[in-house]
Motif scaffolding. Structure first.
Motif, PDB file in Angstrom:
ATOM      1  N   VAL A  54       1.128  -1.699  -0.178  1.00 44.75           N
ATOM      2  CA  VAL A  54      -0.133   0.055  -0.033  1.00 44.75           C
ATOM      3  C   VAL A  54       0.917   1.024   0.132  1.00 44.75           C
ATOM      4  CG1 VAL A  54      -1.833   1.199   1.143  1.00 44.75           C
ATOM      5  CG2 VAL A  54      -1.596  -1.377   1.131  1.00 44.75           C
ATOM      6  N   GLN A 128       0.801  21.852  10.002  1.00 43.79           N
ATOM      7  CA  GLN A 128       0.992  21.954  11.718  1.00 43.79           C
ATOM      8  C   GLN A 128       2.070  21.478  11.817  1.00 43.79           C
ATOM      9  OE1 GLN A 128      -0.674  24.001  13.889  1.00 43.79           O
ATOM     10  NE2 GLN A 128       0.794  24.048  15.612  1.00 43.79           N
ATOM     11  N   ALA A 129       2.069  20.232  11.573  1.00 44.52           N
ATOM     12  CA  ALA A 129       3.524  19.431  11.616  1.00 44.52           C
ATOM     13  C   ALA A 129       4.317  19.928  10.300  1.00 44.52           C
ATOM     14  CB  ALA A 129       3.470  17.791  11.009  1.00 44.52           C
TER      15      ALA A 129
ATOM     16  N   PHE B   6      22.934  23.065  18.970  1.00 46.86           N
ATOM     17  CA  PHE B   6      21.713  23.457  19.321  1.00 46.86           C
ATOM     18  C   PHE B   6      20.941  22.282  19.559  1.00 46.86           C
ATOM     19  CE2 PHE B   6      22.213  27.736  18.065  1.00 46.86           C
ATOM     20  CZ  PHE B   6      23.088  27.734  17.193  1.00 46.86           C
ATOM     21  N   ILE B   9      18.811  21.695  22.114  1.00 50.97           N
ATOM     22  CA  ILE B   9      16.707  23.036  21.650  1.00 50.97           C
ATOM     23  C   ILE B   9      16.492  21.831  20.799  1.00 50.97           C
ATOM     24  CG2 ILE B   9      15.847  24.662  20.334  1.00 50.97           C
ATOM     25  CD1 ILE B   9      18.285  25.908  21.217  1.00 50.97           C
ATOM     26  N   THR B  10      16.910  21.120  20.141  1.00 47.96           N
ATOM     27  CA  THR B  10      16.749  19.819  18.924  1.00 47.96           C
ATOM     28  C   THR B  10      15.698  19.021  20.176  1.00 47.96           C
ATOM     29  OG1 THR B  10      18.081  20.498  17.505  1.00 47.96           O
ATOM     30  CG2 THR B  10      16.998  18.477  17.317  1.00 47.96           C
ATOM     31  N   PHE B  13      11.973  18.307  20.902  1.00 51.23           N
ATOM     32  CA  PHE B  13      11.243  18.982  20.274  1.00 51.23           C
ATOM     33  C   PHE B  13      11.114  17.152  19.839  1.00 51.23           C
ATOM     34  CE2 PHE B  13      10.781  22.469  18.727  1.00 51.23           C
ATOM     35  CZ  PHE B  13      11.163  23.163  18.576  1.00 51.23           C
ATOM     36  N   ALA B  30      -0.849  21.755  21.095  1.00 52.67           N
ATOM     37  CA  ALA B  30      -0.558  20.960  19.022  1.00 52.67           C
ATOM     38  C   ALA B  30       0.387  20.946  18.569  1.00 52.67           C
ATOM     39  CB  ALA B  30      -1.404  22.738  18.274  1.00 52.67           C
ATOM     40  N   GLY B  31       1.727  21.612  19.321  1.00 46.41           N
ATOM     41  CA  GLY B  31       2.765  20.819  18.542  1.00 46.41           C
ATOM     42  C   GLY B  31       3.349  19.074  18.908  1.00 46.41           C
ATOM     43  N   ALA B  34       0.684  17.157  16.604  1.00 47.75           N
ATOM     44  CA  ALA B  34       1.334  17.399  15.550  1.00 47.75           C
ATOM     45  C   ALA B  34       2.432  15.943  15.260  1.00 47.75           C
ATOM     46  CB  ALA B  34       2.049  18.724  14.783  1.00 47.75           C
ATOM     47  N   ARG B  38       1.994  13.587  12.116  1.00 48.05           N
ATOM     48  CA  ARG B  38       3.150  12.979  11.168  1.00 48.05           C
ATOM     49  C   ARG B  38       3.355  11.336  11.855  1.00 48.05           C
ATOM     50  NH1 ARG B  38       7.989  15.009  12.514  1.00 48.05           N
ATOM     51  NH2 ARG B  38       6.578  16.387  13.872  1.00 48.05           N
ATOM     52  N   THR B  42       1.185   7.352   8.355  1.00 46.18           N
ATOM     53  CA  THR B  42       0.881   6.064   7.322  1.00 46.18           C
ATOM     54  C   THR B  42       0.439   5.133   7.541  1.00 46.18           C
ATOM     55  OG1 THR B  42       2.761   7.792   6.376  1.00 46.18           O
ATOM     56  CG2 THR B  42       2.839   5.493   5.756  1.00 46.18           C
ATOM     57  N   GLN B  45      -3.146   4.756   7.775  1.00 49.43           N
ATOM     58  CA  GLN B  45      -3.849   4.679   6.878  1.00 49.43           C
ATOM     59  C   GLN B  45      -3.421   3.544   6.470  1.00 49.43           C
ATOM     60  OE1 GLN B  45      -3.213   8.282   5.035  1.00 49.43           O
ATOM     61  NE2 GLN B  45      -4.182   7.604   2.844  1.00 49.43           N
ATOM     62  N   ARG B  46      -2.875   2.799   6.442  1.00 50.31           N
ATOM     63  CA  ARG B  46      -1.880   1.176   5.427  1.00 50.31           C
ATOM     64  C   ARG B  46      -3.440   0.549   6.730  1.00 50.31           C
ATOM     65  NH1 ARG B  46       3.711   1.993   6.591  1.00 50.31           N
ATOM     66  NH2 ARG B  46       3.130   0.550   8.223  1.00 50.31           N
ATOM     67  N   THR B  49      -6.820   1.315   4.721  1.00 50.34           N
ATOM     68  CA  THR B  49      -6.422   0.807   4.040  1.00 50.34           C
ATOM     69  C   THR B  49      -6.625  -0.957   3.696  1.00 50.34           C
ATOM     70  OG1 THR B  49      -5.438   1.746   2.688  1.00 50.34           O
ATOM     71  CG2 THR B  49      -5.389   0.337   1.990  1.00 50.34           C
ATOM     72  N   GLN B  59      -8.088   6.874   3.938  1.00 49.30           N
ATOM     73  CA  GLN B  59      -7.809   8.374   4.065  1.00 49.30           C
ATOM     74  C   GLN B  59      -8.667   8.806   5.282  1.00 49.30           C
ATOM     75  OE1 GLN B  59      -7.050  10.597   0.582  1.00 49.30           O
ATOM     76  NE2 GLN B  59      -5.075   9.387  -0.207  1.00 49.30           N
ATOM     77  N   TYR B 163       1.742  -7.399   8.009  1.00 51.04           N
ATOM     78  CA  TYR B 163       1.871  -6.009   7.746  1.00 51.04           C
ATOM     79  C   TYR B 163       1.787  -5.023   8.475  1.00 51.04           C
ATOM     80  CZ  TYR B 163      -0.773  -7.606   3.477  1.00 51.04           C
ATOM     81  OH  TYR B 163      -0.852  -8.582   2.238  1.00 51.04           O
ATOM     82  N   LEU B 166       3.082  -5.930  14.221  1.00 51.35           N
ATOM     83  CA  LEU B 166       3.181  -6.532  16.342  1.00 51.35           C
ATOM     84  C   LEU B 166       3.661  -7.922  16.399  1.00 51.35           C
ATOM     85  CD1 LEU B 166       1.363  -3.533  15.254  1.00 51.35           C
ATOM     86  CD2 LEU B 166       0.025  -4.286  16.788  1.00 51.35           C
TER      87      LEU B 166
END
Lengths: 231, 228
Positions: A54, A128-129, B6, B9-10, B13, B30-31, B34, B38, B42, B45-46, B49, B59, B163, B166
């Motif tokens: 997929v 946002q990301a 830095f 700092i990284t 995140f 929100a960060g 996000a 991110r 995927t 969604q897999r 599907t 989707q 797939y 797990l």
């Protein structure tokens, strides 16, 4: 021959058996046709499953974040040009210009604003990301830029300061060394002194001990003399 | 070894999923949300599907998963694994969708022309040459249909184990069933899939006189024995 259970076989197939059990089962499979056939059947199903990949979703446009900004720019330009066009074309019929402006401009502005707001929200929700990523990237680059600039501009000054520091350090080092040497000498003197004292005590102590020994001996002789029955 | 000045700092995140979810739950961060999206969009969604057999629906379902994740953020148990939580939300949405389709009398297998096209378009195969590609794509479509013929609870196990890789124990947690049940379902699913997908092979073996192959899995007839 004891056969594995179906659960054990499926666990084996997906590599979740412990090392010992796995080895034992492998040995069994080498000699057992039925279990091997079962496993092969599953393996062919696995191979088939692997043919259905997929693909990841269509990459969401990463630069849409700039699209609203661009739209704002265009909108602003449009407003200005609209104002100019309206002003120029209706300059002759002065009384209606204001009315026209009052009617059209707010409506257009409102429409644009609503549209842009929608765009912003969509872009915001979806990106946002990407934004965080971009921001992070820019932030890092910004900081790196500032750092390198600062370094570049101050390198001459830094050189001077460093040189001075080294000089001071050297001077300090020599002073420190002199101090250390002096301390060392003092220590040695003190130690020698102490040693002498100890030796003195040892000698004195030795003398006293000998004297005490002598006295004890005398006392012992005297005591013996005292207790002799025929005295 | 030069480290970025830095780096500290990284590191602010990058959080674990559990840390991110905690921030979402307690601070509506929100960060952090996000970041979760991110990382997980995927795989989710897999999964969608493959459970629904419908790429486009998947989707929407993936989107819905994250919406629900955020809407029900207060329900998340901070001690639990985030992955279990998000897989479960996605699966439940998929099941709901499948039930909805069933009520409407729509089968995921009928009127599949669009989906077939989607599979053919999206199929990622490394084989060069038009013939090889067409064959691989056809195969993929056959697999999709075979999976859709499996009962939902069997399909879930296959998708999660084969797939999404797990472990059986993790699948047991997601589905809230015993690990033994997971394994049994997987074994049975693979057996059924092999029958659905390898008819020619079966015929060849039948000709060669290997009748055993046509019987249901032999292990089911044999009393359970422990491995020595």
């Amino acid at each position: 021959m004891t056969h594995p259970t179906r659960d054990q076989l499926i666990t084996y197939l997906y590599g979740e058996l412990d090392t010992e059990s796995h080895a034992n089962l492998s040995t069994h499979l080498a000699v057992c046709r039925d279990c091997k056939a079962n496993l092969d059947q599953w393996r062919s199903a696995q191979a088939d499953l692997n043919t259905w990949s997929v693909s990841p979703p269509m990459p969401t446009p990463a630069r849409r974040w700039t699209a609203p900004a661009l739209k704002w720019g265009i909108a602003a330009l449009f407003m200005v040009s609209l104002g100019l066009v309206v002003g120029r074309s209706l300059a002759s019929s002065a009384p209606n210009v204001e009315k026209f402006r009052a009617a059209v401009v707010p409506a257009v502005r409102e429409e644009l604003r609503a549209e842009l707001q929608k765009d912003f929200q969509t872009a915001l929700a979806a990106q946002q990301a990407a934004f965080t990523n971009e921001f992070r990237q820019q932030f890092r680059e910004g900081l790196a830029e500032i750092a390198s600039q600062t370094l570049a501009s101050s390198s001459a000054e830094t050189q001077r300061l460093l040189t001075q520091f080294v000089e001071n350090y050297k001077a300090d080092a020599e002073t420190t060394l002199a101090l250390v040497q002096k301390l060392d000498q003092q220590h040695r003197a003190e130690y020698a002194n102490l040693l002498r004292k100890v030796e003195t005590i040892a000698v004195v102590g030795e003398n006293r001990f000998q004297r005490a020994q002598t006295q004890l001996g005398q006392l012992a002789a005297y005591a013996q003399t005292d207790f002799r029955p025929d005295n | 070894m030069r480290t970025s000045p830095f780096a500290s700092i990284t590191s602010l995140f990058t959080m674990t999923d559990e840390q991110a979810m905690w921030r979402v739950q307690t601070q509506d961060d929100a960060g952090a949300f996000a970041q979760l999206v991110r990382r997980w969009e995927t795989p989710i969604q897999r999964l969608c599907t493959r459970i629904t057999g419908d790429t486009h629906k998947a989707q929407d379902l993936a989107q819905e998963t994250f919406t629900r994740l955020f809407a029900k953020r207060k329900d998340y148990q901070p001690g639990g694994k985030f992955s279990t939580y998000v897989w479960r939300i996605a699966l439940n949405l998929c099941y709901d969708e499948l039930r909805r389709l069933k009520r409407r009398g729509e089968s995921p297998l009928e009127d599949d022309s669009e989906e077939r096209l989607s599979v053919l378009e999206n199929h990622d195969c490394g084989t060069p040459g038009p013939d090889g590609m067409a064959e691989a794509q056809e195969r993929a479509e056959m697999v999709r249909q075979a999976l859709m013929r499996l009962p939902e609870n069997y399909r879930s196990v296959v998708v999660l184990r084969h797939y999404e890789d797990l472990k059986f124990r993790e699948i047991a947690e997601v589905l809230d069933i015993p690990e033994g049940t997971v394994k049994s379902r997987m074994a049975e699913a693979l057996t059924q899939l092999s029958r659905m997908l390898q008819p020619t092979l079966r015929e060849d073996r039948a000709k060669a006189g290997q009748n055993d192959f046509l019987r249901p899995s032999r292990q089911m007839d044999r009393p359970e024995r422990l491995l020595v």
